[in-house]
Scaffold this motif. Structure first.
Motif, PDB file in Angstrom:
ATOM      1  N   THR A 206      68.317 -22.210 158.353  1.00  0.00           N
ATOM      2  CA  THR A 206      68.112 -23.374 159.211  1.00  0.00           C
ATOM      3  C   THR A 206      69.419 -23.644 159.939  1.00  0.00           C
ATOM      4  N   ALA A 207      69.386 -24.538 160.915  1.00  0.00           N
ATOM      5  CA  ALA A 207      70.609 -24.855 161.657  1.00  0.00           C
ATOM      6  C   ALA A 207      71.687 -25.378 160.717  1.00  0.00           C
ATOM      7  N   THR A 208      71.305 -26.247 159.800  1.00  0.00           N
ATOM      8  CA  THR A 208      72.270 -26.791 158.847  1.00  0.00           C
ATOM      9  C   THR A 208      72.832 -25.710 157.954  1.00  0.00           C
ATOM     10  N   GLU A 209      71.972 -24.817 157.455  1.00  0.00           N
ATOM     11  CA  GLU A 209      72.418 -23.722 156.601  1.00  0.00           C
ATOM     12  C   GLU A 209      73.319 -22.761 157.361  1.00  0.00           C
ATOM     13  N   TYR A 210      73.004 -22.550 158.627  1.00  0.00           N
ATOM     14  CA  TYR A 210      73.803 -21.651 159.464  1.00  0.00           C
ATOM     15  C   TYR A 210      75.245 -22.146 159.562  1.00  0.00           C
ATOM     16  N   TYR A 211      75.408 -23.408 159.902  1.00  0.00           N
ATOM     17  CA  TYR A 211      76.759 -23.950 160.069  1.00  0.00           C
ATOM     18  C   TYR A 211      77.506 -24.014 158.738  1.00  0.00           C
ATOM     19  N   ARG A 212      76.793 -24.359 157.680  1.00  0.00           N
ATOM     20  CA  ARG A 212      77.440 -24.441 156.372  1.00  0.00           C
ATOM     21  C   ARG A 212      77.887 -23.057 155.905  1.00  0.00           C
ATOM     22  N   SER A 215      80.960 -21.560 157.982  1.00  0.00           N
ATOM     23  CA  SER A 215      82.244 -22.220 157.711  1.00  0.00           C
ATOM     24  C   SER A 215      82.892 -21.724 156.428  1.00  0.00           C
ATOM     25  N   ASN A 238      80.445 -20.409 168.345  1.00  0.00           N
ATOM     26  CA  ASN A 238      80.081 -20.973 167.046  1.00  0.00           C
ATOM     27  C   ASN A 238      81.119 -20.612 165.987  1.00  0.00           C
TER      28      ASN A 238
END
Length: 338
Positions: A206-212, A215, A238
């Motif tokens: 998901t978008a949240t999982e992608y960014y987490r 990082s 990104n």
């Protein structure tokens, strides 16, 4: 009484400018929610530029009323309602497979908007000398719209990184064996562990999982699906914004250095082989001082991404409003024969 007169004026206006249904095209789209209010709040001024969005990009709808309130772009009236075709100063076309088939008013400019590379966008004889402006990631586009940019911070900030528990990551869904990046990945994974995510690896995020996830990676494979001038996509920006070092495969290093300083990323072309690159990444993993040098730029700069369709449409309309020159574009020569 005033209400009746106003309603009658609206009806008369739409009757005068409404094209026949059979000539508009093959896609029936919902009217823009801003039509009624925007017509009188914006079109009451002769200085307002009307731009018709011929179809939603990839079917994604967005707010057409935020140019002024969000981006401080005044004098623009955006609409998806094709009833406004004959009175539109410009028509923004994203999908060239669905072109207007009705006669173009002599004052109207057609705008070609595309953010894919020439390798992934079909050449069509119908579009030659048809458009008047280009919206593209390339620096020489009429309306330059890269996937992102680097901006100077008002004040210097401290460098703070999250704990990194993964060495090298890659998120990929669009997998094709013929891509140059596929062959590079096959060779690179022989010498360094790569944490893979996305549909191809059976690990969609998901978008949240992608960014987490990103990082927590020391390095990220920002490998483009094709190599063309200025084709540097959100993969690169990104990675920069999430404070992981991008390892890039795309246009030459000089192309990236027009965006950001050269010690903010690693280019595969700097190494004779994937093995040599792997050895360097493993060296940086063990040498914190060398690794942290790739983040020094973040003390003075920040990443700004330009992937919002609202932002793009407002920027295009603002350009049309400010620039009145008229020309036609030889798209085949400019885009495909680069």
């Amino acid at each position: 009484m005033v209400t009746l007169i106003l309603a009658g004026s609206v009806t008369l206006l739409l009757m005068c400018f409404k094209p026949s249904t059979s000539s508009v095209g093959q896609v029936n789209l919902p009217a823009s929610p801003d039509v009624g209010e925007g017509l009188f709040s914006d079109k009451s001024s002769k200085n307002v530029t009307t731009m018709l969005i011929w179809s939603w990009p990839f079917g994604k709808q967005f707010n057409l009323t935020v140019c002024d309130s969000v981006y401080n772009i005044k004098g623009c009236f955006l609409t998806i309602d094709r009833n406004f075709y004959n009175m539109s100063d410009a028509v923004l076309i994203h999908n060239q497979n669905f072109l207007p088939t009705i006669q173009r008013p002599p004052f109207q400019r057609w705008i070609w908007m595309n953010f894919e590379s020439p390798s992934h966008y079909p050449k069509s004889p119908e579009i030659e000398n048809l458009f008047n402006l280009t919206v593209n990631y390339r620096r020489d586009a009429d309306i330059k719209m890269p996937y992102g940019s680097i901006e100077i911070l008002d004040v210097e900030r401290d460098l703070v990184l999250r704990v990194k528990n993964k060495l090298l990551c890659w998120v990929v869904s669009d997998w094709k064996e013929r891509y140059v990046r596929s062959a590079y990945y096959y060779e690179l994974r022989k010498y360094v562990p790569i944490s893979g995510y996305g549909k191809y690896f059976g690990k969609p995020l998901t978008a949240t999982e992608y960014y987490r996830t990103l990082s927590k990676c020391k390095f990220y494979l920002a490998l483009e699906n094709s190599i063309h001038m200025d084709y540097i996509t959100e993969k690169f920006f990104n990675a920069l914004s999430l404070k992981t070092v991008p390892v890039v495969l795309g246009p030459p290093r000089e192309n990236y250095e027009r965006i950001i300083q050269g010690d903010a990323f690693i280019h595969v072309d700097d190494f004779k082989s994937p093995k040599e690159l792997a050895d360097y990444l493993l060296l940086l993993d063990k040498n914190e001082e060398m690794y942290l040098k790739y983040f020094e730029w973040q003390r003075h700069f920040k990443v700004k991404k330009h992937t919002s369709w609202e932002f793009r449409a407002c920027r295009v309309c603002d350009h049309v409003r400010r620039h009145k020159e008229y020309k036609t574009i030889n798209l085949h020569k400019w885009f495909w024969d680069e």
